[in-house]
Design an enzyme around this catalytic site. Structure first.
Site, PDB file in Angstrom:
ATOM      1  N   CYS A 135      15.357  -0.417  -6.437  1.00  0.00           N
ATOM      2  CA  CYS A 135      14.738   0.944  -5.882  1.00  0.00           C
ATOM      3  C   CYS A 135      15.525   1.868  -6.380  1.00  0.00           C
ATOM      4  CB  CYS A 135      14.683   0.574  -4.565  1.00  0.00           C
ATOM      5  SG  CYS A 135      15.625   1.573  -3.501  1.00  0.00           S
ATOM      6  N   GLU A 136      15.155   3.020  -6.647  1.00  0.00           N
ATOM      7  CA  GLU A 136      16.119   4.029  -7.109  1.00  0.00           C
ATOM      8  C   GLU A 136      16.569   4.901  -6.184  1.00  0.00           C
ATOM      9  OE1 GLU A 136      13.628   6.789  -9.533  1.00  0.00           O
ATOM     10  OE2 GLU A 136      12.790   7.939  -7.949  1.00  0.00           O
ATOM     11  N   HIS A 137      16.368   4.808  -4.783  1.00  0.00           N
ATOM     12  CA  HIS A 137      16.791   5.332  -3.696  1.00  0.00           C
ATOM     13  C   HIS A 137      18.204   4.775  -3.174  1.00  0.00           C
ATOM     14  CE1 HIS A 137      12.400   6.442  -2.919  1.00  0.00           C
ATOM     15  NE2 HIS A 137      12.776   7.415  -3.564  1.00  0.00           N
ATOM     16  N   HIS A 138      18.312   3.247  -3.312  1.00  0.00           N
ATOM     17  CA  HIS A 138      19.423   2.736  -2.841  1.00  0.00           C
ATOM     18  C   HIS A 138      20.168   1.910  -3.915  1.00  0.00           C
ATOM     19  CE1 HIS A 138      16.513   3.277   0.675  1.00  0.00           C
ATOM     20  NE2 HIS A 138      17.741   3.597   0.952  1.00  0.00           N
ATOM     21  N   GLN A 176       8.173   1.538  -6.335  1.00  0.00           N
ATOM     22  CA  GLN A 176       7.018   0.644  -6.632  1.00  0.00           C
ATOM     23  C   GLN A 176       5.762   1.178  -7.049  1.00  0.00           C
ATOM     24  OE1 GLN A 176       6.668  -2.493  -3.764  1.00  0.00           O
ATOM     25  NE2 GLN A 176       4.400  -2.757  -4.393  1.00  0.00           N
ATOM     26  N   HIS A 204      11.366  -5.434  -0.465  1.00  0.00           N
ATOM     27  CA  HIS A 204      12.362  -4.341  -0.674  1.00  0.00           C
ATOM     28  C   HIS A 204      13.415  -5.031   0.166  1.00  0.00           C
ATOM     29  CE1 HIS A 204       9.940  -1.362  -2.864  1.00  0.00           C
ATOM     30  NE2 HIS A 204       9.050  -2.336  -2.559  1.00  0.00           N
ATOM     31  N   CYS A 206      16.347  -3.015   0.496  1.00  0.00           N
ATOM     32  CA  CYS A 206      16.978  -2.056   0.905  1.00  0.00           C
ATOM     33  C   CYS A 206      16.279  -1.715   2.582  1.00  0.00           C
ATOM     34  CB  CYS A 206      16.605  -0.343   0.096  1.00  0.00           C
ATOM     35  SG  CYS A 206      14.768  -0.196  -0.146  1.00  0.00           S
TER      36      CYS A 206
HETATM   37 ZN   LIG Z   1      15.350   1.736  -1.343  1.00  0.00          ZN
END
Ligand SMILES: [Zn+2]
Length: 251
Positions: A135-138, A176, A204, A206
């Site tokens: 995931c590109e956020h975490h 996703q 996920h 995260c």
């Molecule tokens: Zn994430």
């Protein structure tokens, strides 16, 4: 053109995604043969499916990435020089290069002319395709399975290519929803079929590891194009075929 600055372990992965074992699509000069080479000249298509080549320092040992990982270790109160952590910056650097090898995959080499003219217009479904992404956020993993269906309009693609299209997009920093669309749009652009359906189910970490928003820990996303968007009977048929898999698992 292959990116010459890729380290061997990443180049090996890229090649595995692009080419099947025993597949040889290059002539002696390293030029793509036949169909694939011709398509390289198609600027519009190249623009659509061109691999993203990063400007990182993948082949620089003890470079800025290792330095940054050391900084993170220090920041969390660790001793980056203790035995267990000594090689961690290098391992993390190599790992991220592998997990993001999908940026370097050339879709033309992956497809390698495996598009065939057929007189077949029934739904083609490939399901239970496992994938692992970040995931590109975490920068934490999300992973699960993808199901891909299309209704040919005179052309089909070799079945083994579909899981590798999924892998090309999974081995990147992702959300996703975007990955789901990219898989669908890629098939749409290669085959111009009557319709494409992609359904992705993933967990996920995260959300799971951090114990927040538990309802977002498991996410399903879909992308329906063409006939699948317009025709609810087709959509139901697609979902019915996915359910058959679940029913089978219950026994
Ligand atoms: Zn994430």
């Amino acid at each position: 053109m292959p990116s010459p600055d890729l380290p061997d372990h990443v180049r090996k992965l890229v090649t595995e995604i692009e080419r099947e074992i025993g597949e040889d699509d290059f002539d002696g000069d390293g030029r793509l043969r036949g169909d694939a080479a011709e398509r390289d000249g198609d600027a519009a298509e190249a623009e659509l499916t061109r691999p993203i080549v990063g400007h990182g320092s993948l082949s620089t040992p003890n470079g800025p990435v290792e330095e940054a990982v050391r900084e993170i270790l220090l920041e969390i109160g660790e001793d980056p020089d203790r035995q267990g952590l000594k090689n961690t910056p290098d391992r993390v650097h190599r790992m991220y290069a592998e997990l993001t090898a999908g940026y370097h995959v050339d879709p033309h080499r992956l497809i390698n002319g495996a598009v065939f003219d057929v007189d077949y217009s029934e739904m083609v479904v490939v399901k239970d395709i496992p994938f692992y992404s970040l995931c590109e956020h975490h920068l934490l993993p999300f992973f699960g399975t993808a199901a891909v269906a299309y209704i040919p309009r005179g052309k089909v693609i070799g079945l083994s290519k579909i899981p590798r299209i999924v892998e090309m997009y999974a081995r990147r920093l992702q959300v996703q929803e975007r990955m789901t669309h990219q898989i669908a749009e890629t098939l749409q652009s290669i085959l111009q079929p009557r319709g494409v359906a992609v359904w992705v189910e993933a967990s996920h970490l995260c959300a799971k590891m951090r114990g927040v928003r538990q309802n977002e820990a498991d996410l399903t996303t879909g992308c329906m194009l063409g006939a699948f968007e317009e025709d609810s009977t087709l959509r139901n048929d697609f979902f019915q075929r996915l359910k058959l898999r679940s029913a089978k698992l219950e026994y």
